[in-house]
Scaffold this motif. Structure first.
Motif, PDB file in Angstrom:
ATOM      1  N   TYR A 144      38.265  38.253  35.193  1.00  0.00           N
ATOM      2  CA  TYR A 144      38.944  38.335  36.488  1.00  0.00           C
ATOM      3  C   TYR A 144      38.012  38.805  37.600  1.00  0.00           C
TER       4      TYR A 144
ATOM      5  N   ASP B 107      42.954  25.499  37.924  1.00  0.00           N
ATOM      6  CA  ASP B 107      42.664  26.651  37.058  1.00  0.00           C
ATOM      7  C   ASP B 107      43.892  27.024  36.228  1.00  0.00           C
TER       8      ASP B 107
ATOM      9  N   VAL C  51      40.281  33.851  33.918  1.00  0.00           N
ATOM     10  CA  VAL C  51      40.545  32.580  34.597  1.00  0.00           C
ATOM     11  C   VAL C  51      39.860  31.483  33.792  1.00  0.00           C
TER      12      VAL C  51
ATOM     13  N   LEU D 226      45.444  30.635  34.194  1.00  0.00           N
ATOM     14  CA  LEU D 226      45.293  32.082  34.170  1.00  0.00           C
ATOM     15  C   LEU D 226      45.748  32.654  32.837  1.00  0.00           C
TER      16      LEU D 226
ATOM     17  N   LEU E  25      41.111  31.161  43.563  1.00  0.00           N
ATOM     18  CA  LEU E  25      41.751  30.320  42.551  1.00  0.00           C
ATOM     19  C   LEU E  25      41.923  28.884  43.050  1.00  0.00           C
TER      20      LEU E  25
ATOM     21  N   PRO F 222      41.931  36.670  41.939  1.00  0.00           N
ATOM     22  CA  PRO F 222      42.762  37.146  40.824  1.00  0.00           C
ATOM     23  C   PRO F 222      43.419  38.493  41.088  1.00  0.00           C
TER      24      PRO F 222
END
Length: 371
Positions: free
Chosen positions: A332, A344, A323, A346, A340, A313
């Motif tokens: 994060y 996923d 996340v 964000l 990542l 991240p």
């Protein structure tokens, strides 16, 4: 003679009266000209038709007979036009020549019909208004899909839907439900469709096409009402995203059990913002900026793109706050995040661009409701 009034009789009578005017769908109305302006416009059109008719008759005045004797004057032409267009027809002035009679058939008669249509236009409009409204309602129902239903159009409901509309949602895709007809009038004035009625009743939500809605915002004044609305809405639509606001934090678990996907405690949220502002006015200003979508900084949820897969991240260009992996929301800096993955999502803080719209797969986080 005495009149016995039982307890609650007035409330029952009011409910019976309100039932006659509730459950109605009100669509946003187009800007309508002032009645005085409409009347003045119709009178002007009628006067133009009268003048045109009189001039046509006067040009062909030699083809008309006047029982009073003498030739046709301009006043006689206006007199003949008036009695002809109004279908009075005294018969003292008549077309005699073939040209005058042909002109009456091809020109004067259509002008007479036009004159009558102009005069009764207001009546015709009133008669066709109901049919036109029913047609609009039928068309609205047939085209409404994946819309947003807002239960309660008070301060919280207005703020929530304005935030969502700031991200690109069209007003035509919003339906407001509220028990107050004045509130619904205010909603339709802003361009939203509205329904007057009690949202705890399934027939009211069905009129809002809740079963076809994509998301439902519950912003009622009472927590118990919000619970009943959530139960009814979830029963009608199993897949919609339901977000609700409650005043008391102790009622939040009950609302989630009733079917709400997210619950915002308005009283405690506002209190926390007040406390943060006391400790740090600058931090309070930043939080206020974040919850006002479309200006300054925005906090949004977006998917991970292919170029970001395998990165941490901290290596992402955007400022990542959390996340979302599966059903878990990880910080994060949580070691469980690692790198990542493509599946996923964000939660990031981005700079808002005035006038821009958020992409369909990017969702703004719900605003913080206020009392």
């Amino acid at each position: 003679m005495f009149h016995v009034k039982l307890p609650g009789q007035d409330a029952i009578a009011r409910q019976a009266d309100e039932h006659l005017v509730t459950h109605r769908v009100k669509l946003p109305k187009k800007v309508v000209e002032h009645p005085i302006g409409q009347v003045a416009k119709r009178l002007s059109m009628a006067l133009v038709v009268l003048v045109v008719t009189a001039l046509i008759v006067y040009v062909d005045r030699d083809g008309y007979n006047d029982n009073a004797g003498g030739g046709m004057t301009l006043l006689d032409a206006f007199y003949y036009a008036t009695v002809t267009l109004s279908t009075t027809g005294y018969g003292d002035i008549t077309p005699a020549s073939d040209t005058a009679r042909l002109t009456n058939i091809l020109v004067i008669t259509p002008l007479r019909v036009l004159f009558l249509i102009i005069l009764v236009g207001t009546t015709l409009e009133a008669l066709t208004e109901r049919t036109r409204e029913e047609w609009r309602l039928t068309r609205w129902r047939s085209t409404l899909r994946d819309h947003t239903v807002v239960i309660g159009f008070g301060t919280k409901g207005r703020s929530a839907i304005r935030t969502v509309c700031a991200t690109g949602l069209k007003k035509e895709q919003v339906v407001v439900v509220d028990p107050s007809s004045k509130v619904i009038d205010a909603a339709t004035a802003e361009g939203y469709a509205g329904i007057v009625g009690d949202a705890t009743r399934s027939e009211v939500l069905k009129r809002a096409e809740v079963h076809k809605a994509r998301q439902i915002i519950i912003a009622t004044q009472r927590d118990d009402t919000a619970v009943l609305v959530a139960l009814t809405a979830r029963q009608l639509n199993r897949g919609a995203n339901i977000v609700a606001a409650v005043r008391e934090e102790e009622n939040a678990p009950l609302l989630k059990q009733s079917g709400a996907d997210a619950v915002i405690t308005s009283a405690s949220a506002a209190g926390r913002l007040l406390g943060l502002s006391v400790l740090s006015p600058s931090a309070g200003m930043v939080m206020e900026d974040l919850i006002q979508q479309g200006s300054g900084l925005d906090i949004v949820e977006r998917p991970v793109v292919k170029a970001e897969v395998g990165k941490t991240p901290r290596e992402i260009t955007d400022l990542v706050v959390s996340v979302i992996r599966g059903h878990r929301v990880l910080g994060y800096d949580d070691p469980a995040v690692g790198t990542l993955e493509l599946t996923d999502r964000l939660i990031t803080i981005v700079r808002a661009t005035p006038g821009s719209q958020i992409a369909p797969d990017v969702r703004p986080l719900p605003p913080m409701p206020r009392n």
